[in-house]
Scaffold this motif. Structure first.
Motif, PDB file in Angstrom:
ATOM      1  N   THR A 107       0.830  -1.176   0.161  1.00 25.40           N
ATOM      2  CA  THR A 107      -0.217   0.180   0.046  1.00 25.40           C
ATOM      3  C   THR A 107       1.061   1.458  -0.162  1.00 25.40           C
ATOM      4  O   THR A 107       2.236   0.847   0.665  1.00 25.40           O
ATOM      5  CB  THR A 107      -0.607  -0.334   1.538  1.00 25.40           C
ATOM      6  OG1 THR A 107       0.232  -0.108   2.453  1.00 25.40           O
ATOM      7  CG2 THR A 107      -1.850  -1.483   1.266  1.00 25.40           C
TER       8      THR A 107
ATOM      9  N   GLU B 281       1.045   3.639   2.203  1.00 25.58           N
ATOM     10  CA  GLU B 281       1.289   4.034   3.260  1.00 25.58           C
ATOM     11  C   GLU B 281       2.468   3.116   3.697  1.00 25.58           C
ATOM     12  O   GLU B 281       3.220   3.150   4.515  1.00 25.58           O
ATOM     13  CB  GLU B 281       0.179   3.741   4.850  1.00 25.58           C
ATOM     14  CG  GLU B 281      -1.298   4.808   4.546  1.00 25.58           C
ATOM     15  CD  GLU B 281      -1.907   4.352   3.347  1.00 25.58           C
ATOM     16  OE1 GLU B 281      -1.515   3.258   3.040  1.00 25.58           O
ATOM     17  OE2 GLU B 281      -2.643   5.059   2.905  1.00 25.58           O
ATOM     18  N   GLU B 282       2.437   1.565   3.286  1.00 26.68           N
ATOM     19  CA  GLU B 282       3.405   1.422   3.626  1.00 26.68           C
ATOM     20  C   GLU B 282       4.770   1.442   3.156  1.00 26.68           C
ATOM     21  O   GLU B 282       5.662   1.520   3.585  1.00 26.68           O
ATOM     22  CB  GLU B 282       3.308  -0.310   2.759  1.00 26.68           C
ATOM     23  CG  GLU B 282       2.448  -1.468   4.492  1.00 26.68           C
ATOM     24  CD  GLU B 282       1.815  -2.415   3.666  1.00 26.68           C
ATOM     25  OE1 GLU B 282       1.249  -3.627   3.992  1.00 26.68           O
ATOM     26  OE2 GLU B 282       1.697  -2.197   2.117  1.00 26.68           O
ATOM     27  N   ARG B 283       4.983   1.668   1.404  1.00 25.03           N
ATOM     28  CA  ARG B 283       5.812   2.335   1.128  1.00 25.03           C
ATOM     29  C   ARG B 283       6.436   3.450   1.749  1.00 25.03           C
ATOM     30  O   ARG B 283       7.610   3.135   1.493  1.00 25.03           O
ATOM     31  CB  ARG B 283       5.091   2.831  -0.462  1.00 25.03           C
ATOM     32  CG  ARG B 283       4.910   1.742  -1.909  1.00 25.03           C
ATOM     33  CD  ARG B 283       5.099   1.796  -2.917  1.00 25.03           C
ATOM     34  NE  ARG B 283       3.444   1.124  -3.295  1.00 25.03           N
ATOM     35  CZ  ARG B 283       3.153   1.327  -3.856  1.00 25.03           C
ATOM     36  NH1 ARG B 283       2.546   2.443  -3.764  1.00 25.03           N
ATOM     37  NH2 ARG B 283       2.019   0.072  -4.027  1.00 25.03           N
ATOM     38  N   LYS B 284       5.419   4.288   2.231  1.00 29.46           N
ATOM     39  CA  LYS B 284       6.411   5.566   2.369  1.00 29.46           C
ATOM     40  C   LYS B 284       7.189   4.880   3.970  1.00 29.46           C
ATOM     41  O   LYS B 284       8.249   5.638   4.052  1.00 29.46           O
ATOM     42  CB  LYS B 284       5.192   6.125   3.364  1.00 29.46           C
ATOM     43  CG  LYS B 284       5.484   7.457   3.435  1.00 29.46           C
ATOM     44  CD  LYS B 284       4.117   9.028   3.776  1.00 29.46           C
ATOM     45  CE  LYS B 284       4.771   9.973   4.808  1.00 29.46           C
ATOM     46  NZ  LYS B 284       2.999  11.295   4.722  1.00 29.46           N
ATOM     47  N   ALA B 285       6.286   4.224   4.740  1.00 31.00           N
ATOM     48  CA  ALA B 285       7.107   3.244   6.181  1.00 31.00           C
ATOM     49  C   ALA B 285       8.350   2.848   5.784  1.00 31.00           C
ATOM     50  O   ALA B 285       9.177   3.320   6.217  1.00 31.00           O
ATOM     51  CB  ALA B 285       6.071   2.679   6.404  1.00 31.00           C
TER      52      ALA B 285
END
Length: 67
Positions: free
Chosen positions: A10, A12-16
């Motif tokens: 997702t 958000e996961e890429r950003k994290a």
């Protein structure tokens, strides 16, 4: 054009993951900089003891084998 198939991660996961890589890079860079400013610990063989030679070491010879 919008993709119809979903990605593996997702946004958000890429950003994290990006933040984790950035933080890891900063920590590694800071560790390298700190390492440049500090000398390694040599324990009892530190700077005061570095010039003292151990008796018998300079004259040491390998043991001759009996073969």
């Amino acid at each position: 054009m919008r993709r119809t198939e979903r990605g593996a991660f997702t946004p958000e996961e890429r950003k994290a993951a990006l933040w984790a890589l950035l933080v890891a890079g900063v920590i590694a860079f800071a560790a390298l900089m700190i390492q440049q400013w500090t000398q390694p610990s040599l324990g009892p063989w530190g700077a005061d003891q570095a010039a003292v030679s151990m008796p018998g070491v300079l004259e040491a010879q390998p043991v001759a084998s009996g073969l």
